[in-house]
Design a protein around this motif. Structure first.
Motif, PDB file in Angstrom:
ATOM      1  N   THR A 194      39.849  29.729  41.538  1.00 52.71           N
ATOM      2  CA  THR A 194      38.321  30.598  41.253  1.00 52.71           C
ATOM      3  C   THR A 194      37.484  30.086  42.530  1.00 52.71           C
ATOM      4  O   THR A 194      36.998  30.732  42.792  1.00 52.71           O
ATOM      5  CB  THR A 194      37.653  29.265  40.179  1.00 52.71           C
ATOM      6  OG1 THR A 194      38.255  30.060  38.791  1.00 52.71           O
ATOM      7  CG2 THR A 194      36.247  29.833  39.579  1.00 52.71           C
ATOM      8  N   GLU A 195      37.779  28.801  43.331  1.00 58.96           N
ATOM      9  CA  GLU A 195      36.601  28.350  44.204  1.00 58.96           C
ATOM     10  C   GLU A 195      37.518  28.816  45.594  1.00 58.96           C
ATOM     11  O   GLU A 195      36.385  29.225  45.919  1.00 58.96           O
ATOM     12  CB  GLU A 195      37.256  26.752  44.301  1.00 58.96           C
ATOM     13  CG  GLU A 195      36.150  25.733  45.907  1.00 58.96           C
ATOM     14  CD  GLU A 195      36.264  24.799  45.725  1.00 58.96           C
ATOM     15  OE1 GLU A 195      36.485  24.338  47.053  1.00 58.96           O
ATOM     16  OE2 GLU A 195      36.825  24.183  45.194  1.00 58.96           O
ATOM     17  N   LEU A 225      36.046  32.511  44.756  1.00 59.62           N
ATOM     18  CA  LEU A 225      34.598  32.578  45.212  1.00 59.62           C
ATOM     19  C   LEU A 225      33.625  31.879  46.637  1.00 59.62           C
ATOM     20  O   LEU A 225      33.308  33.289  47.136  1.00 59.62           O
ATOM     21  CB  LEU A 225      33.170  31.014  44.533  1.00 59.62           C
ATOM     22  CG  LEU A 225      33.593  31.288  42.997  1.00 59.62           C
ATOM     23  CD1 LEU A 225      33.434  29.921  42.413  1.00 59.62           C
ATOM     24  CD2 LEU A 225      32.925  32.722  42.905  1.00 59.62           C
ATOM     25  N   LYS A 226      34.087  31.527  47.749  1.00 62.47           N
ATOM     26  CA  LYS A 226      34.444  31.241  48.824  1.00 62.47           C
ATOM     27  C   LYS A 226      34.896  32.643  49.506  1.00 62.47           C
ATOM     28  O   LYS A 226      34.315  32.622  50.835  1.00 62.47           O
ATOM     29  CB  LYS A 226      34.765  29.815  49.476  1.00 62.47           C
ATOM     30  CG  LYS A 226      34.195  29.236  48.800  1.00 62.47           C
ATOM     31  CD  LYS A 226      34.278  27.215  49.500  1.00 62.47           C
ATOM     32  CE  LYS A 226      33.616  26.017  48.919  1.00 62.47           C
ATOM     33  NZ  LYS A 226      34.243  24.817  49.002  1.00 62.47           N
ATOM     34  N   ARG A 266      33.288  36.948  45.656  1.00 65.59           N
ATOM     35  CA  ARG A 266      33.071  36.972  44.240  1.00 65.59           C
ATOM     36  C   ARG A 266      33.303  36.567  42.710  1.00 65.59           C
ATOM     37  O   ARG A 266      33.899  35.319  43.128  1.00 65.59           O
ATOM     38  CB  ARG A 266      34.727  38.251  44.109  1.00 65.59           C
ATOM     39  CG  ARG A 266      34.261  39.620  44.518  1.00 65.59           C
ATOM     40  CD  ARG A 266      33.119  40.506  43.890  1.00 65.59           C
ATOM     41  NE  ARG A 266      33.193  41.699  44.867  1.00 65.59           N
ATOM     42  CZ  ARG A 266      31.773  41.808  45.013  1.00 65.59           C
ATOM     43  NH1 ARG A 266      31.206  42.007  43.973  1.00 65.59           N
ATOM     44  NH2 ARG A 266      31.282  43.593  45.279  1.00 65.59           N
ATOM     45  N   GLY A 267      32.984  36.677  42.311  1.00 67.28           N
ATOM     46  CA  GLY A 267      32.499  35.759  40.833  1.00 67.28           C
ATOM     47  C   GLY A 267      33.557  35.913  39.751  1.00 67.28           C
ATOM     48  O   GLY A 267      34.345  37.000  40.046  1.00 67.28           O
ATOM     49  N   TYR A 297      27.717  38.001  43.183  1.00 68.62           N
ATOM     50  CA  TYR A 297      28.803  37.318  42.363  1.00 68.62           C
ATOM     51  C   TYR A 297      28.344  37.678  39.930  1.00 68.62           C
ATOM     52  O   TYR A 297      26.990  38.164  40.298  1.00 68.62           O
ATOM     53  CB  TYR A 297      28.361  35.879  41.877  1.00 68.62           C
ATOM     54  CG  TYR A 297      28.456  35.175  43.113  1.00 68.62           C
ATOM     55  CD1 TYR A 297      29.579  35.389  43.978  1.00 68.62           C
ATOM     56  CD2 TYR A 297      28.214  33.431  42.997  1.00 68.62           C
ATOM     57  CE1 TYR A 297      29.920  34.598  45.453  1.00 68.62           C
ATOM     58  CE2 TYR A 297      28.054  33.072  44.832  1.00 68.62           C
ATOM     59  CZ  TYR A 297      29.286  33.827  45.545  1.00 68.62           C
ATOM     60  OH  TYR A 297      29.392  32.946  46.364  1.00 68.62           O
TER      61      TYR A 297
END
Length: 284
Positions: A209-210, A213-214, A218-219, A282
């Motif tokens: 997930t991290e 995101l980075k 996208r969320g 996001y």
């Protein structure tokens, strides 16, 4: 009020586009369309009856059924679309003399494309131009029949009539046009802004997930599940991305957890913040 006006503007545009395709590409080559319009075109070729006037007359009993079974609001929208489409078909009859495409195959494909765009606009804004649209609504509401089968059966009868009077070649070309039109209608209704949805099952959801995101921007949404065999609790990552971001996410997931289980699916249309609304990209 703006949404109301925009809705009827798009329905109007759809009716005008669909009517133009009939006179500009189908009629000059003795091609038909599906449903009520197809029957009207047959009688036009055989007896010279105005296509638009026939469409109105044939739709009178169908609109009465719509009013009785589907409600006043649907009936009013259907009456508006039917009358506008019918008037537009007869008003644009002069276009049949232009015949911009000499090749019947090109004409049937182009006519199907334009007709599909017009019909898609009508359906996308919950409109109706009568005919099989009413039959579809009734079938969906009251019966368990698959409307695709019903529609195919009706159009098959029309094609058999066309083959009898105008030859098998024109009937086949009409089927091609109807196929193209149906697919374009679906595309317009569903939207061209297609995305991909991913379900990622892993024991390293935090790192994945991290990374999403980075690296992708996208969320993601974390869903909770349970393995059917092991009965172990699992965390499932749900994320919506564009087609070009799929490869990058695959690499990220493989780097973090080579044993992760990932499912990629099509999303016909995505609405909300990050896709159709301004603001952060996001989604959750």
């Amino acid at each position: 009020m703006k949404k109301f006006l925009w809705r009827y503007f798009c329905i109007t545009a759809g009716c005008l586009i669909a009517s133009t395709s009939i006179n500009l590409f189908l009629v000059p080559h003795h091609l038909l369309s599906g449903g009520v319009s197809g029957l009207a075109i047959i009688f036009y070729f055989l007896f010279g009856f105005p296509i638009g006037l026939q469409i109105i007359i044939m739709n009178i009993p169908l609109v009465a059924i719509a009013y009785k079974l589907l409600g006043k609001e649907y009936a009013i929208t259907t009456i508006y679309g039917t009358i506008l489409f019918s008037v537009a078909v007869d008003a644009t009859q002069f276009l049949a003399k232009m015949n911009p495409l000499d090749d019947p195959l090109l004409a049937c494909i182009t006519g199907g494309i334009i007709s599909g765009v017009g019909s898609g606009l009508i359906f996308r804004f919950n409109g109706s131009a009568g005919g099989l649209d009413i039959v579809a609504a009734v079938v969906r509401k009251y019966y368990s029949f698959n409307f695709g089968v019903v529609s195919f059966a009706i159009n098959l009868v029309i094609m058999m009539i066309a083959a009898t009077f105008f030859g098998l070649k024109l009937a086949v070309l009409t089927l091609i046009s109807m196929f193209v039109s149906a697919n374009l209608t679906d595309k317009v209704v569903e939207g061209f802004n297609r995305k991909k949805t991913l379900f990622i099952i892993s024991y390293n959801t935090e790192k994945i997930t991290e990374a999403i995101l980075k690296e992708v921007g996208r969320g993601a949404t974390i869903l909770r599940g349970e393995g059917a065999f092991t009965r172990q609790e699992k965390r499932i990552i749900f994320v919506v991305v564009s087609l070009t971001q799929i490869a990058k996410i695959k690499l990220l997931v493989q780097d973090v957890d080579p044993h992760a289980f990932m499912i990629v699916q099509d999303a016909a249309e995505v609405m909300g913040r990050g896709f159709t609304l301004p603001g952060t990209k996001y989604i959750s």
